[in-house]
Motif scaffolding. Structure first.
Motif, PDB file in Angstrom:
ATOM      1  N   UNK A 217       0.830  -1.203   0.000  1.00 54.46           N
ATOM      2  CA  UNK A 217       0.000   0.000   0.000  1.00 54.46           C
ATOM      3  C   UNK A 217       0.866   1.256   0.000  1.00 54.46           C
ATOM      4  N   UNK A 218       1.922   1.220   0.816  1.00 58.65           N
ATOM      5  CA  UNK A 218       2.777   2.396   0.967  1.00 58.65           C
ATOM      6  C   UNK A 218       3.595   2.634  -0.296  1.00 58.65           C
ATOM      7  N   UNK A 219       4.117   1.550  -0.861  1.00 53.24           N
ATOM      8  CA  UNK A 219       4.918   1.672  -2.085  1.00 53.24           C
ATOM      9  C   UNK A 219       4.132   2.397  -3.171  1.00 53.24           C
ATOM     10  N   UNK A 220       2.932   1.900  -3.407  1.00 55.60           N
ATOM     11  CA  UNK A 220       2.166   2.467  -4.519  1.00 55.60           C
ATOM     12  C   UNK A 220       1.572   3.814  -4.142  1.00 55.60           C
ATOM     13  N   UNK A 231       5.581  -0.914  -9.610  1.00 54.93           N
ATOM     14  CA  UNK A 231       4.912  -2.196  -9.870  1.00 54.93           C
ATOM     15  C   UNK A 231       5.689  -3.338  -9.233  1.00 54.93           C
ATOM     16  N   UNK A 232       4.927  -4.208  -8.553  1.00 55.87           N
ATOM     17  CA  UNK A 232       5.509  -5.419  -7.964  1.00 55.87           C
ATOM     18  C   UNK A 232       5.172  -6.642  -8.812  1.00 55.87           C
ATOM     19  N   UNK A 233       4.634  -6.429  -9.996  1.00 53.45           N
ATOM     20  CA  UNK A 233       4.229  -7.564 -10.843  1.00 53.45           C
ATOM     21  C   UNK A 233       5.425  -8.484 -11.087  1.00 53.45           C
ATOM     22  N   UNK A 234       5.179  -9.808 -11.112  1.00 51.66           N
ATOM     23  CA  UNK A 234       6.292 -10.761 -11.235  1.00 51.66           C
ATOM     24  C   UNK A 234       7.151 -10.556 -12.485  1.00 51.66           C
ATOM     25  N   UNK A 235       6.519 -10.237 -13.605  1.00 53.68           N
ATOM     26  CA  UNK A 235       7.299 -10.027 -14.832  1.00 53.68           C
ATOM     27  C   UNK A 235       6.670  -8.838 -15.559  1.00 53.68           C
ATOM     28  N   UNK A 236       7.062  -7.632 -15.146  1.00 54.17           N
ATOM     29  CA  UNK A 236       6.387  -6.435 -15.662  1.00 54.17           C
ATOM     30  C   UNK A 236       6.539  -6.265 -17.166  1.00 54.17           C
ATOM     31  N   UNK A 237       7.567  -6.866 -17.740  1.00 52.71           N
ATOM     32  CA  UNK A 237       7.719  -6.886 -19.197  1.00 52.71           C
ATOM     33  C   UNK A 237       8.514  -8.137 -19.545  1.00 52.71           C
ATOM     34  N   UNK A 238       8.193  -8.771 -20.688  1.00 56.11           N
ATOM     35  CA  UNK A 238       8.889 -10.013 -21.032  1.00 56.11           C
ATOM     36  C   UNK A 238      10.405  -9.835 -21.127  1.00 56.11           C
ATOM     37  N   UNK A 438       3.259  -9.221 -24.078  1.00 60.53           N
ATOM     38  CA  UNK A 438       3.270  -7.789 -23.723  1.00 60.53           C
ATOM     39  C   UNK A 438       1.941  -7.377 -23.095  1.00 60.53           C
ATOM     40  N   UNK A 439       0.868  -7.843 -23.686  1.00 60.20           N
ATOM     41  CA  UNK A 439      -0.472  -7.477 -23.227  1.00 60.20           C
ATOM     42  C   UNK A 439      -0.729  -8.090 -21.839  1.00 60.20           C
ATOM     43  N   UNK A 440      -0.312  -9.340 -21.692  1.00 59.49           N
ATOM     44  CA  UNK A 440      -0.469 -10.023 -20.406  1.00 59.49           C
ATOM     45  C   UNK A 440       0.315  -9.285 -19.325  1.00 59.49           C
ATOM     46  N   UNK A 441       1.539  -8.880 -19.658  1.00 60.52           N
ATOM     47  CA  UNK A 441       2.375  -8.165 -18.688  1.00 60.52           C
ATOM     48  C   UNK A 441       1.731  -6.824 -18.323  1.00 60.52           C
ATOM     49  N   UNK A 442       1.169  -6.151 -19.304  1.00 66.06           N
ATOM     50  CA  UNK A 442       0.575  -4.820 -19.066  1.00 66.06           C
ATOM     51  C   UNK A 442      -0.568  -4.912 -18.048  1.00 66.06           C
ATOM     52  N   UNK A 443      -1.391  -5.952 -18.184  1.00 59.37           N
ATOM     53  CA  UNK A 443      -2.523  -6.111 -17.265  1.00 59.37           C
ATOM     54  C   UNK A 443      -2.028  -6.334 -15.832  1.00 59.37           C
ATOM     55  N   UNK A 444      -0.992  -7.126 -15.693  1.00 56.20           N
ATOM     56  CA  UNK A 444      -0.476  -7.418 -14.346  1.00 56.20           C
ATOM     57  C   UNK A 444       0.326  -6.250 -13.785  1.00 56.20           C
ATOM     58  N   UNK A 445       1.010  -5.547 -14.656  1.00 55.75           N
ATOM     59  CA  UNK A 445       1.807  -4.378 -14.242  1.00 55.75           C
ATOM     60  C   UNK A 445       0.940  -3.393 -13.457  1.00 55.75           C
ATOM     61  N   UNK A 446      -0.245  -3.172 -13.958  1.00 54.12           N
ATOM     62  CA  UNK A 446      -1.122  -2.157 -13.343  1.00 54.12           C
ATOM     63  C   UNK A 446      -1.717  -2.608 -12.021  1.00 54.12           C
ATOM     64  N   UNK A 447      -1.804  -3.907 -11.805  1.00 56.47           N
ATOM     65  CA  UNK A 447      -2.567  -4.375 -10.635  1.00 56.47           C
ATOM     66  C   UNK A 447      -1.717  -4.761  -9.431  1.00 56.47           C
ATOM     67  N   UNK A 448      -0.450  -5.081  -9.668  1.00 54.82           N
ATOM     68  CA  UNK A 448       0.393  -5.509  -8.536  1.00 54.82           C
ATOM     69  C   UNK A 448       1.603  -4.600  -8.362  1.00 54.82           C
TER      70      UNK A 448
END
Ligand code: GLU
Ligand code: MG
Length: 448
Positions: A217-220, A231-238, A438-448
């Motif tokens: 919460x604090x990071x974002x 973003x903490x997403x596991x793989x923000x870009x391939x 790329x599209x899959x990464x973009x969706x996860x980038x925004x949420x985690x």
């Protein structure tokens, strides 16, 4: 003496807060909440806030999976744990509390992730064990320029250039975490451009999971306030290195408060059993600790994220690593690190699954295979077989299948919850499993 409830009300009044968020972390690991006004807070602290049961069966793009039986009807109450109250350093006149989901008859809800972890912790206590843990998140920091993410630095790993580029943000972040009672351990720029790692001190399991919620919460929140994106997403870009969220664990004697994993020669017998249990159940565990389709873009050989079920001393390609010890604090610092964990996993569920696997190893007195001291992807078939080295699931679908087949992990999470979890995660696999990377990464980038 002031009660915990009065103390929260006093802090809200003394700091002129207007709003207090009642937070929970859902099946898709989105942190959500409802907010009470300061004026009505006293009541809300006692009665909680209503939440539709169907919220447990929603995937990461808010699509409800109502065929689970959890839809528009039925309610639980979001009841705050008063110890988790904090004033938000990143939002004006606001506070937060982390909540449990409680049935209308005041029984804990079996589908509440925080309650599921509490049940696991109680079981460990019955076995005389207290678990300490720390999540170790990596994240990406930058700006969005006309829909394009621009990393805050293009520096090398551990470089002071990276530190300088991110210094203003890191300073605000550290100040904000400290004001909420978190102790920062270490910070450094990671390998990827704009990738950083800031770790916080270990704590008992429930606090460790709560701390990870506060961290995210604090990071974002701080990033948003500074016009940045994190973003903490596991793989923000391939093309970029993945963001891990390695999980460190140690087991402590509930009475004598000594570290049960420590021994003169590395890892105690109990620690070895724990590791063996982990390795046995790891394919099912990753369905929870690497919880998104995006997770499996990270779990690749030769990327220090781990891709095989093996353990080793100081081996950063091993799924379970026994790290080196702190001089003069050898016993206290003995722990194991699980590398196949990322921040798309709900921390309460991730801890539950990992602890259940390890505790099963202790209950069954499982001996681990030989530790691996090289890159497991380079072992011969014969060596891999001898050391029990198996490739981890290659995608979310394979991991979910392993979860379905693992009664120990299913039982720890609760069969009813697993039914919902599988439905939500299968819907994400259907949605994103075959998407362009790329599209899959973009969706996860925004949420985690
Ligand atoms: N970024 C790596 C991961 O995805 C970890 C690098 C490290 O060992 O800190 O897990
Ligand atoms: Mg790292």
């Amino acid at each position: 003496m002031t009660s915990a409830l009065d103390s929260v009300i006093d802090q809200v009044d003394n700091n002129n807060l207007n709003l207090v968020r009642f937070l929970f972390c859902d099946t898709a690991n989105i942190i959500r909440g409802k907010t009470s006004s300061a004026k009505t807070l006293r009541n809300r602290l006692q009665t909680g806030i209503g939440l539709v049961k169907g919220s447990v069966a929603v995937n990461l793009i808010d699509e409800p999976q109502s065929d689970t039986g959890y839809g528009a009807t039925g309610e639980v109450r979001l009841v705050p744990d008063l110890k988790t109250f904090h004033i938000l350093p990143y939002a004006p006149a606001s506070g937060m509390l982390i909540c449990d989901m409680v049935e209308l008859n005041k029984e804990p809800w079996a589908l509440c992730p925080r309650t599921i972890l509490k049940r696991m912790i109680a079981r460990c206590l019955e076995a005389g064990v207290k678990v300490k843990a720390a999540f170790e998140p990596e994240f990406l920091l930058g700006k969005v320029d006309v829909d394009q993410f621009v990393p805050i630095d293009r520096s090398n790993c551990f470089s002071t250039e990276g530190m300088n580029r991110a210094a203003n943000f890191i300073n605000e972040f550290v100040t904000a975490l400290s004001s909420q009672g978190l102790t920062i351990e270490q910070y450094y720029p990671e390998l990827g451009h704009g990738q950083h790692e800031l770790s916080i001190r270990h704590a008992y399991a429930l606090d460790a999971a709560d701390n990870h919620i506060i961290y995210r919460e604090t990071l974002r929140g701080v990033a948003t306030r500074m016009g940045l994106v994190a973003s903490l997403a596991p793989k923000p870009s391939p093309e970029w290195p993945g963001n891990g969220c390695h999980l460190h664990l140690s087991l402590w004697d509930a009475n004598s408060n000594t570290n049960l994993m420590a021994s003169e020669d590395g890892l105690s017998q109990m620690g070895r059993y724990f590791v063996a249990g982990l390795l046995k159940h790891l394919p099912a565990v990753v369905a929870v600790t690497c919880a998104s389709t995006n997770s499996y873009k990270r779990l690749l050989p030769k990327s220090w994220s781990s891709a095989y079920t093996c353990w080793g001393y100081e081996n950063r390609e091993a799924a379970v690593r026994v790290p080196s010890l702190y001089w003069g604090h050898e016993a206290e610092s003995t722990n194991v690190e699980v590398k196949c964990v990322d921040s798309s996993s709900n921390p309460y569920l991730a801890l539950t699954a990992v602890i259940a696997a390890g505790m099963d190893g202790i209950a069954e007195k499982l001996e681990p295979p030989e530790p691996v001291s090289s890159d497991p992807s380079q072992l011969s078939d014969e060596e891999s077989a001898r050391k029990g080295v198996r490739r981890l699931p290659r995608n979310l679908s394979e991991a979910l299948e392993a979860l379905e087949g693992d009664s120990v992990i299913r039982e720890a999470l609760g069969e009813e919850y697993v039914k919902v979890y599988l439905a939500v995660k299968k819907s994400e696999w259907q949605r994103f499993g075959k998407l362009h990377a790329e599209e899959e990464a973009r969706i996860h980038f925004l949420r985690y």
